[in-house]
Design a protein around this motif. Structure first.
Motif, PDB file in Angstrom:
ATOM      1  N   MET A 131      -8.560  22.317   2.314  1.00 35.29           N
ATOM      2  CA  MET A 131      -7.498  21.906   3.247  1.00 35.29           C
ATOM      3  C   MET A 131      -7.987  20.739   4.108  1.00 35.29           C
ATOM      4  SD  MET A 131      -4.486  23.297   3.155  1.00 35.29           S
ATOM      5  CE  MET A 131      -3.325  24.505   3.722  1.00 35.29           C
ATOM      6  N   LEU A 132      -9.252  20.809   4.533  1.00 35.56           N
ATOM      7  CA  LEU A 132      -9.837  19.729   5.330  1.00 35.56           C
ATOM      8  C   LEU A 132      -9.919  18.442   4.501  1.00 35.56           C
ATOM      9  CD1 LEU A 132     -11.079  19.060   8.074  1.00 35.56           C
ATOM     10  CD2 LEU A 132     -13.304  19.762   7.155  1.00 35.56           C
ATOM     11  N   ALA A 133     -10.318  18.582   3.240  1.00 38.77           N
ATOM     12  CA  ALA A 133     -10.390  17.419   2.341  1.00 38.77           C
ATOM     13  C   ALA A 133      -9.014  16.788   2.159  1.00 38.77           C
ATOM     14  CB  ALA A 133     -10.948  17.849   0.985  1.00 38.77           C
ATOM     15  N   SER A 134      -8.009  17.635   1.954  1.00 41.88           N
ATOM     16  CA  SER A 134      -6.645  17.148   1.768  1.00 41.88           C
ATOM     17  C   SER A 134      -6.169  16.411   3.020  1.00 41.88           C
ATOM     18  CB  SER A 134      -5.724  18.335   1.471  1.00 41.88           C
ATOM     19  OG  SER A 134      -4.378  17.939   1.530  1.00 41.88           O
ATOM     20  N   LEU A 135      -6.469  16.982   4.197  1.00 45.56           N
ATOM     21  CA  LEU A 135      -6.097  16.354   5.471  1.00 45.56           C
ATOM     22  C   LEU A 135      -6.737  14.978   5.593  1.00 45.56           C
ATOM     23  CD1 LEU A 135      -5.228  16.158   8.469  1.00 45.56           C
ATOM     24  CD2 LEU A 135      -7.153  17.641   9.032  1.00 45.56           C
ATOM     25  N   LYS A 136      -8.031  14.908   5.298  1.00 43.45           N
ATOM     26  CA  LYS A 136      -8.736  13.623   5.450  1.00 43.45           C
ATOM     27  C   LYS A 136      -8.231  12.591   4.433  1.00 43.45           C
ATOM     28  CE  LYS A 136     -12.917  15.131   7.782  1.00 43.45           C
ATOM     29  NZ  LYS A 136     -12.908  14.040   8.774  1.00 43.45           N
ATOM     30  N   ALA A 137      -8.000  13.049   3.201  1.00 46.28           N
ATOM     31  CA  ALA A 137      -7.459  12.137   2.184  1.00 46.28           C
ATOM     32  C   ALA A 137      -6.080  11.640   2.617  1.00 46.28           C
ATOM     33  CB  ALA A 137      -7.372  12.848   0.839  1.00 46.28           C
ATOM     34  N   GLY A 138      -5.290  12.536   3.236  1.00 46.99           N
ATOM     35  CA  GLY A 138      -3.948  12.175   3.704  1.00 46.99           C
ATOM     36  C   GLY A 138      -3.983  11.146   4.807  1.00 46.99           C
TER      37      GLY A 138
END
Length: 386
Positions: free
Chosen positions: A247-254
């Motif tokens: 979820m953190l990775a997705s947030l940062k990629a977003g």
């Protein structure tokens, strides 16, 4: 006179991140002087129990809401218009979306129409929204699409069999309640698709012509997190620590791609997904290594950094060797999460390629691709991916 082309802006919602973040939904609704909420979701999220979960939180606080869950896996223009009609009829003044990219994109579309009128397809392109849209509170249930933090909405134009991109800072949600617990109901295929989608967001944002220091730090950390945790998360779906890392990775990629925009993978994927109604993450997965190979000469130093973030030792290697290693690692990662399909296996024929390419070259995501691309270039990349 300083060079204005070097300036970079960065937009992001207010973000609450961590286990239980979704439980803040009523508090935030109150801060927007809520009268009535339109709660947007889809049948899969209803079946997983999350709509009832959010409904209970709103009920506890006595907040009035109406649900709209008629959203397809690739949200249709018609569904946006239906949702906007319900919003208007019910006198809503706030939109809460719970789900993956589809309900969130649909909710953005509903917000556009409720404030601006017309038809959703009129807003295709960049900065076409004139009146501010109602407050948006988004609760993502997948780790990948990042619609909860981005200024993008992707809507399926069924008549033309293409996905349109609407890009505007008006579409950045007011609040993103990012709760890793909600992603535990994803099946392994969806976990794999959305995880690869997040990886593509991060790579495309890092090599984008609009990248800058504010987006680079998020993109690179996202690549590292996904490379480290995606395979383990798909294999151990109930491990909340792995869910949280993804979820953190997705947030940062977003945050990276919302501000640096994307590239040819997404332009081609939008065309493909609209044409065959396929999962967006799967379209990206089938195209990624072919686009990286095409773009490599235009951003060699950047791809070298991507390779090292993906755990590869590239010291002393020449450009060709780095490229081979990076492509090998991307393919290996896809295979480890079970995404080995090619375009041909999913029904794309050589005769479809000119149509797909014509639509892809019109997509705004192509504007920030590191290598300039003609229709012929795009055709040859699709042909590689067959």
């Amino acid at each position: 006179m300083s060079d204005i082309s070097r300036l970079r802006k960065f937009v992001s919602p207010e973000i609450i991140f961590g286990l239980g973040a979704r439980k803040m939904v009523a508090n935030y609704a109150r801060t927007f002087a809520v009268r009535k909420i339109l709660l947007v979701s889809d049948p899969g999220v209803v079946a997983a129990g999350w709509v009832a979960d959010i409904a209970a939180l709103l009920d506890q606080e006595g907040i009035d809401f109406v649900t709209f869950t008629e959203v397809s896996a690739n949200p249709r223009a018609q569904e946006v218009m239906q949702g906007a009609e319900l919003y208007r009829q019910q006198g809503c003044n706030l939109i809460v979306a719970i789900g993956g990219g589809s309900p969130m994109d649909c909710a953005k579309g509903i917000g556009i129409i409720s404030a601006n009128g017309q038809h959703i397809l009129e807003y295709e392109g960049i900065d076409r929204i004139h009146s501010p849209i109602p407050p948006l509170i988004f609760i993502p249930t997948t780790a990948g699409t990042s619609a909860d933090v981005s200024q993008f909405a992707i809507i399926n134009d069924e008549s033309e069999r293409v996905k349109i991109s609407i890009i505007s800072k008006a579409l950045v949600p007011d609040v993103a309640l990012i709760d890793p617990e909600t992603s535990a109901t994803m099946d392994p295929f969806l976990s794999a698709c959305t995880g690869v989608d997040a990886l593509v967001h991060a790579i495309e944002a890092f090599v984008s012509t609009a990248a800058g220091p504010l987006t680079d730090m998020h993109a690179l950390e996202a690549i590292r997190l996904i490379n480290t945790h995606l395979v383990a998360m798909v294999a151990n779906p109930l491990d909340l620590h792995l869910r949280e890392q993804m979820m953190l990775a997705s947030l940062k990629a977003g945050l990276a791609f919302s501000n640096a925009i994307l590239g040819a993978v997404h332009a081609m994927s939008h065309s493909l997904g609209g044409f065959l109604d396929l999962p967006h993450g799967l379209c990206n997965a089938m195209l990624i290594e072919h686009v990286v190979a095409y773009n490599y000469p235009a951003a060699e130093e950047r791809f070298r950094v991507v390779a090292s973030q993906m755990g590869l030792d590239v010291r002393g290697l020449n450009g060709r060797q780095v490229k081979q290693k990076l492509l090998g690692r991307i393919i290996e990662l896809k295979q480890q999460v079970g995404l080995q399909q090619s375009l041909g296996q999913l029904g794309v024929k050589a005769t479809d390629i000119p149509i797909l390419s014509r639509k892809a070259v019109k997509d705004p995501c192509l504007l920030t691709n590191p290598r300039k691309s003609s229709q012929r270039d795009v055709e040859s990349v699709y042909a590689e991916a067959l």
